[in-house]
Motif scaffolding. Structure first.
Motif, short mmCIF file in Angstrom:
data_model
loop_
_atom_site.label_atom_id
_atom_site.label_comp_id
_atom_site.label_asym_id
_atom_site.label_seq_id
_atom_site.Cartn_x
_atom_site.Cartn_y
_atom_site.Cartn_z
N SER A 1 0.83 -1.21 0.00
CA SER A 1 0.00 0.00 0.00
C SER A 1 0.87 1.26 0.00
O SER A 1 0.58 2.22 -0.71
N ARG A 2 1.93 1.23 0.76
CA ARG A 2 2.85 2.38 0.78
C ARG A 2 3.50 2.59 -0.58
O ARG A 2 3.61 3.73 -1.06
N LEU A 3 3.96 1.50 -1.19
CA LEU A 3 4.56 1.62 -2.52
C LEU A 3 3.55 2.14 -3.53
O LEU A 3 3.88 2.96 -4.39
N THR A 4 2.32 1.68 -3.42
CA THR A 4 1.27 2.14 -4.33
C THR A 4 1.02 3.63 -4.16
O THR A 4 0.89 4.37 -5.14
N PHE A 5 0.97 4.09 -2.92
CA PHE A 5 0.74 5.52 -2.68
C PHE A 5 1.90 6.35 -3.24
O PHE A 5 1.68 7.38 -3.87
N ILE A 6 3.11 5.88 -3.04
CA ILE A 6 4.28 6.57 -3.62
C ILE A 6 4.16 6.59 -5.14
O ILE A 6 4.42 7.60 -5.79
N GLY A 7 3.75 5.45 -5.71
CA GLY A 7 3.56 5.39 -7.16
C GLY A 7 2.51 6.37 -7.65
O GLY A 7 2.67 7.00 -8.70
N ILE A 8 1.44 6.53 -6.88
CA ILE A 8 0.40 7.50 -7.26
C ILE A 8 0.95 8.92 -7.20
O ILE A 8 0.67 9.73 -8.09
N LEU A 9 1.74 9.24 -6.19
CA LEU A 9 2.35 10.57 -6.12
C LEU A 9 3.29 10.80 -7.29
O LEU A 9 3.30 11.89 -7.89
N LEU A 10 4.08 9.78 -7.63
CA LEU A 10 4.98 9.91 -8.78
C LEU A 10 4.20 10.00 -10.10
O LEU A 10 4.60 10.73 -11.00
N LEU A 11 3.09 9.28 -10.18
CA LEU A 11 2.24 9.39 -11.37
C LEU A 11 1.66 10.80 -11.48
O LEU A 11 1.61 11.37 -12.57
N LEU A 12 1.27 11.37 -10.36
CA LEU A 12 0.78 12.75 -10.35
C LEU A 12 1.85 13.69 -10.90
O LEU A 12 1.57 14.54 -11.75
N ALA A 13 3.08 13.54 -10.44
CA ALA A 13 4.18 14.38 -10.92
C ALA A 13 4.45 14.13 -12.40
O ALA A 13 4.68 15.07 -13.18
N THR A 14 4.38 12.87 -12.83
CA THR A 14 4.60 12.53 -14.24
C THR A 14 3.55 13.16 -15.14
O THR A 14 3.87 13.78 -16.16
N LEU A 15 2.29 13.01 -14.76
CA LEU A 15 1.21 13.58 -15.57
C LEU A 15 1.32 15.10 -15.64
O LEU A 15 1.10 15.69 -16.70
N THR A 16 1.69 15.70 -14.54
CA THR A 16 1.81 17.16 -14.50
C THR A 16 2.94 17.65 -15.39
O THR A 16 2.77 18.57 -16.19
N THR A 17 4.10 17.01 -15.28
CA THR A 17 5.23 17.46 -16.11
C THR A 17 5.01 17.12 -17.57
O THR A 17 5.40 17.90 -18.46
N ALA A 18 4.39 15.97 -17.86
CA ALA A 18 4.11 15.63 -19.26
C ALA A 18 3.14 16.63 -19.88
O ALA A 18 3.35 17.09 -21.01
N LEU A 19 2.10 16.99 -19.13
CA LEU A 19 1.15 17.98 -19.63
C LEU A 19 1.84 19.33 -19.83
O LEU A 19 1.61 20.01 -20.84
N PHE A 20 2.68 19.69 -18.89
CA PHE A 20 3.41 20.96 -19.00
C PHE A 20 4.26 20.98 -20.27
O PHE A 20 4.26 21.96 -21.02
N LEU A 21 4.98 19.88 -20.52
CA LEU A 21 5.82 19.81 -21.71
C LEU A 21 4.98 19.91 -22.99
O LEU A 21 5.30 20.69 -23.89
N VAL A 22 3.92 19.15 -23.05
CA VAL A 22 3.08 19.15 -24.26
C VAL A 22 2.49 20.54 -24.49
O VAL A 22 2.49 21.06 -25.61
N LEU A 23 2.00 21.18 -23.45
CA LEU A 23 1.40 22.51 -23.61
C LEU A 23 2.45 23.56 -23.95
O LEU A 23 2.18 24.48 -24.72
N ARG A 24 3.65 23.44 -23.40
CA ARG A 24 4.73 24.38 -23.76
C ARG A 24 5.06 24.26 -25.25
O ARG A 24 5.22 25.25 -25.94
N VAL A 25 5.16 23.02 -25.71
CA VAL A 25 5.55 22.80 -27.11
C VAL A 25 4.42 23.19 -28.06
O VAL A 25 4.67 23.74 -29.14
N THR A 26 3.19 22.93 -27.68
CA THR A 26 2.08 23.16 -28.60
C THR A 26 1.50 24.57 -28.54
O THR A 26 0.99 25.07 -29.55
N THR A 27 1.58 25.24 -27.40
CA THR A 27 0.96 26.57 -27.31
C THR A 27 1.97 27.70 -27.41
O THR A 27 1.62 28.80 -27.80
N HIS A 28 3.20 27.46 -27.02
CA HIS A 28 4.26 28.47 -27.08
C HIS A 28 3.86 29.78 -26.38
O HIS A 28 4.22 30.86 -26.83
N ASN A 29 3.07 29.67 -25.33
CA ASN A 29 2.70 30.92 -24.65
C ASN A 29 2.63 30.72 -23.14
O ASN A 29 2.80 29.61 -22.64
#
Length: 181
Positions: A116-144
């Motif tokens: 359960s602890r590993l899963t919760f850590i994985g969820i936190l890391l997934l949150l960070a992954t999704l956030t940074t991936a979205l940030f990268l995609v929006l930076r590249v596609t919107t340029h603003n």
């Protein structure tokens, strides 16, 4: 009746088989651990699938011609995102390896806690992954300058759905069996 082997709640509502807790399930610690393990495995399947698909996609991006034209800032965000996805994958697959290595040792309750602890850590890391991936995609596609604001809004949505709402329900008592499962 004491020798019959069936555990009966005492007048205070405590069940000898569950360490004094009465959550209405009338299950032994081993039965509870088995049920919790099955619940956890189902939850992990959902998170694992998402992070593995995202991770696979992220790995393929580096081999595209467009990737070579990214500015250094975007390349750095990409590298951070790939590392986060890799860490999330490891944490979400960790419970499987953990279970396999301790299987048959009669420590299922402890296995459930660590998984359960590993899963919760994985969820936190997934949150960070999704956030940074979205940030990268929006930076590249919107340029603003809108990208950080959009990402902040989505991050708030994730925090609301994944943490705030469940914690709010838990704080309100969450209905019957409000104790830990």
């Amino acid at each position: 009746m004491s020798g019959s082997g069936d555990a009966r709640p005492d007048p205070a509502g405590h069940d000898a088989r569950d360490g004094g807790r009465n959550d209405g399930r009338n299950e032994s610690p081993e039965e509870r651990a088995d049920r919790q393990w099955q619940d956890l495995v189902q939850e992990i399947r959902v998170a694992q699938t998402g992070v593995q698909i995202l991770f696979g996609f992220l790995l393929s991006v580096a081999f595209t011609t467009e990737f070579r034209r990214l500015p250094q800032t975007d390349t750095t965000i990409y590298i951070v995102t790939v590392v986060l996805a890799s860490l999330a994958t490891g944490a979400l697959i960790g419970p499987v390896a953990f279970h396999r290595l301790v299987w048959g040792r009669r420590i299922k309750p402890e296995t459930v806690v660590w998984a359960s602890r590993l899963t919760f850590i994985g969820i936190l890391l997934l949150l960070a992954t999704l956030t940074t991936a979205l940030f990268l995609v929006l930076r590249v596609t919107t340029h603003n300058a809108l990208a950080p604001w959009l990402v902040s809004g989505v991050l708030l949505w994730y925090l609301l759905c994944w943490f705030a709402l469940p914690l709010w329900v838990r704080g309100r008592g969450g209905g019957r069996g409000a104790g830990r499962r």
